[in-house]
Design a protein around this motif. Structure first.
Motif, PDB file in Angstrom:
ATOM      1  N   ARG A 166      57.068  50.669  14.049  1.00 36.30           N
ATOM      2  CA  ARG A 166      57.851  51.901  13.380  1.00 36.30           C
ATOM      3  C   ARG A 166      58.160  51.238  11.870  1.00 36.30           C
ATOM      4  O   ARG A 166      58.725  50.118  11.749  1.00 36.30           O
ATOM      5  CB  ARG A 166      59.653  51.818  14.049  1.00 36.30           C
ATOM      6  CG  ARG A 166      59.374  52.601  15.354  1.00 36.30           C
ATOM      7  CD  ARG A 166      59.456  54.170  15.337  1.00 36.30           C
ATOM      8  NE  ARG A 166      59.570  54.406  16.393  1.00 36.30           N
ATOM      9  CZ  ARG A 166      58.906  54.473  17.657  1.00 36.30           C
ATOM     10  NH1 ARG A 166      57.699  53.918  17.652  1.00 36.30           N
ATOM     11  NH2 ARG A 166      59.306  54.984  18.707  1.00 36.30           N
ATOM     12  N   GLU A 197      61.651  50.633  31.725  1.00 39.53           N
ATOM     13  CA  GLU A 197      60.714  52.126  31.443  1.00 39.53           C
ATOM     14  C   GLU A 197      60.428  52.195  30.155  1.00 39.53           C
ATOM     15  O   GLU A 197      61.384  51.628  29.148  1.00 39.53           O
ATOM     16  CB  GLU A 197      61.707  53.244  31.929  1.00 39.53           C
ATOM     17  CG  GLU A 197      61.892  53.210  33.394  1.00 39.53           C
ATOM     18  CD  GLU A 197      60.786  53.597  34.468  1.00 39.53           C
ATOM     19  OE1 GLU A 197      59.703  54.356  33.850  1.00 39.53           O
ATOM     20  OE2 GLU A 197      60.619  53.002  35.482  1.00 39.53           O
ATOM     21  N   ASP A 248      60.768  54.654  28.076  1.00 35.89           N
ATOM     22  CA  ASP A 248      61.534  55.553  27.369  1.00 35.89           C
ATOM     23  C   ASP A 248      62.913  54.733  27.098  1.00 35.89           C
ATOM     24  O   ASP A 248      63.567  54.620  26.043  1.00 35.89           O
ATOM     25  CB  ASP A 248      62.117  56.536  28.269  1.00 35.89           C
ATOM     26  CG  ASP A 248      61.368  57.554  28.414  1.00 35.89           C
ATOM     27  OD1 ASP A 248      60.225  57.638  27.741  1.00 35.89           O
ATOM     28  OD2 ASP A 248      61.379  58.450  29.671  1.00 35.89           O
ATOM     29  N   GLN A 249      63.275  53.648  28.091  1.00 36.25           N
ATOM     30  CA  GLN A 249      64.345  52.524  27.769  1.00 36.25           C
ATOM     31  C   GLN A 249      63.902  51.879  26.269  1.00 36.25           C
ATOM     32  O   GLN A 249      64.801  51.482  25.591  1.00 36.25           O
ATOM     33  CB  GLN A 249      64.488  51.735  28.962  1.00 36.25           C
ATOM     34  CG  GLN A 249      65.536  50.623  28.620  1.00 36.25           C
ATOM     35  CD  GLN A 249      65.992  49.771  29.554  1.00 36.25           C
ATOM     36  OE1 GLN A 249      65.145  49.723  30.608  1.00 36.25           O
ATOM     37  NE2 GLN A 249      67.169  48.832  29.611  1.00 36.25           N
ATOM     38  N   GLU A 279      61.658  52.449  24.138  1.00 41.55           N
ATOM     39  CA  GLU A 279      61.724  53.372  22.851  1.00 41.55           C
ATOM     40  C   GLU A 279      63.325  53.883  22.365  1.00 41.55           C
ATOM     41  O   GLU A 279      63.433  53.696  21.148  1.00 41.55           O
ATOM     42  CB  GLU A 279      61.109  54.746  23.337  1.00 41.55           C
ATOM     43  CG  GLU A 279      59.647  54.521  23.445  1.00 41.55           C
ATOM     44  CD  GLU A 279      58.725  54.488  22.142  1.00 41.55           C
ATOM     45  OE1 GLU A 279      59.440  54.626  21.152  1.00 41.55           O
ATOM     46  OE2 GLU A 279      57.597  54.379  22.470  1.00 41.55           O
ATOM     47  N   GLN A 280      64.229  53.912  23.230  1.00 43.08           N
ATOM     48  CA  GLN A 280      65.516  54.139  23.013  1.00 43.08           C
ATOM     49  C   GLN A 280      66.123  52.787  22.426  1.00 43.08           C
ATOM     50  O   GLN A 280      66.772  53.092  21.326  1.00 43.08           O
ATOM     51  CB  GLN A 280      66.483  54.384  24.273  1.00 43.08           C
ATOM     52  CG  GLN A 280      67.870  54.938  23.774  1.00 43.08           C
ATOM     53  CD  GLN A 280      68.008  56.022  23.040  1.00 43.08           C
ATOM     54  OE1 GLN A 280      67.129  57.006  23.079  1.00 43.08           O
ATOM     55  NE2 GLN A 280      68.803  56.073  21.992  1.00 43.08           N
ATOM     56  N   ILE A 281      65.848  51.633  22.952  1.00 42.45           N
ATOM     57  CA  ILE A 281      66.437  50.558  22.305  1.00 42.45           C
ATOM     58  C   ILE A 281      65.883  50.243  20.997  1.00 42.45           C
ATOM     59  O   ILE A 281      66.496  49.982  19.798  1.00 42.45           O
ATOM     60  CB  ILE A 281      66.060  49.253  23.195  1.00 42.45           C
ATOM     61  CG1 ILE A 281      66.800  49.405  24.323  1.00 42.45           C
ATOM     62  CG2 ILE A 281      66.358  47.968  22.323  1.00 42.45           C
ATOM     63  CD1 ILE A 281      66.028  48.092  25.464  1.00 42.45           C
ATOM     64  N   ALA A 320      64.726  52.637  18.852  1.00 41.13           N
ATOM     65  CA  ALA A 320      65.218  53.639  17.753  1.00 41.13           C
ATOM     66  C   ALA A 320      66.654  53.240  17.470  1.00 41.13           C
ATOM     67  O   ALA A 320      67.211  53.658  16.283  1.00 41.13           O
ATOM     68  CB  ALA A 320      65.380  55.160  18.775  1.00 41.13           C
ATOM     69  N   GLU A 321      67.522  52.776  18.403  1.00 37.49           N
ATOM     70  CA  GLU A 321      68.854  52.544  18.149  1.00 37.49           C
ATOM     71  C   GLU A 321      68.723  51.158  17.035  1.00 37.49           C
ATOM     72  O   GLU A 321      69.582  51.258  16.227  1.00 37.49           O
ATOM     73  CB  GLU A 321      69.567  52.358  19.290  1.00 37.49           C
ATOM     74  CG  GLU A 321      69.961  53.381  20.388  1.00 37.49           C
ATOM     75  CD  GLU A 321      70.684  52.826  21.572  1.00 37.49           C
ATOM     76  OE1 GLU A 321      70.809  51.728  21.833  1.00 37.49           O
ATOM     77  OE2 GLU A 321      70.679  53.937  22.378  1.00 37.49           O
ATOM     78  N   TYR A 322      68.001  50.422  17.289  1.00 42.92           N
ATOM     79  CA  TYR A 322      68.123  49.287  16.331  1.00 42.92           C
ATOM     80  C   TYR A 322      67.492  49.745  15.035  1.00 42.92           C
ATOM     81  O   TYR A 322      68.389  49.268  13.988  1.00 42.92           O
ATOM     82  CB  TYR A 322      66.884  48.339  16.676  1.00 42.92           C
ATOM     83  CG  TYR A 322      66.551  47.029  15.988  1.00 42.92           C
ATOM     84  CD1 TYR A 322      67.506  45.947  16.101  1.00 42.92           C
ATOM     85  CD2 TYR A 322      65.692  47.092  14.683  1.00 42.92           C
ATOM     86  CE1 TYR A 322      67.434  44.838  15.363  1.00 42.92           C
ATOM     87  CE2 TYR A 322      65.383  45.986  14.014  1.00 42.92           C
ATOM     88  CZ  TYR A 322      66.349  44.985  14.202  1.00 42.92           C
ATOM     89  OH  TYR A 322      66.113  43.826  13.147  1.00 42.92           O
ATOM     90  N   GLU A 329      67.845  52.643  13.668  1.00 46.54           N
ATOM     91  CA  GLU A 329      69.180  53.454  13.097  1.00 46.54           C
ATOM     92  C   GLU A 329      70.254  52.562  12.620  1.00 46.54           C
ATOM     93  O   GLU A 329      70.651  52.764  11.679  1.00 46.54           O
ATOM     94  CB  GLU A 329      69.450  54.421  14.155  1.00 46.54           C
ATOM     95  CG  GLU A 329      70.642  55.460  13.774  1.00 46.54           C
ATOM     96  CD  GLU A 329      71.337  56.289  14.770  1.00 46.54           C
ATOM     97  OE1 GLU A 329      72.560  56.421  14.662  1.00 46.54           O
ATOM     98  OE2 GLU A 329      70.173  56.937  15.472  1.00 46.54           O
TER      99      GLU A 329
END
Length: 64
Positions: A6, A47, A49-50, A52-54, A56-58, A60
């Motif tokens: 990213r 997962e 998705d989990q 990817e969410q971690i 994304a939150e990092y 942000e």
């Protein structure tokens, strides 16, 4: 599971099924280790998705 890229940063997940926890190692665009983001999960593996969410939150939170 492979690394997630990213904005020039690389996020490399590792985990333990036995302990049901893991960490995502964060590296900058020069390959320098920045920090470790710990997480927990249930099941045989985290997962995508989990993860990817971690990431994304990092991103942000850090303004990446």
């Amino acid at each position: 599971m492979g690394a997630i890229e990213r904005n020039g940063y690389r996020f490399e997940p590792e985990y333990s099924v036995i302990e049901q926890n893991g960490a995502i190692h964060v590296y900058d665009n020069k390959g320098k280790f920045i920090e470790e983001v710990k997480f927990s999960f249930s099941g045989n593996y985290p997962e995508i998705d989990q993860l990817e969410q971690i990431v994304a939150e990092y991103c942000e939170e850090k303004g990446i």
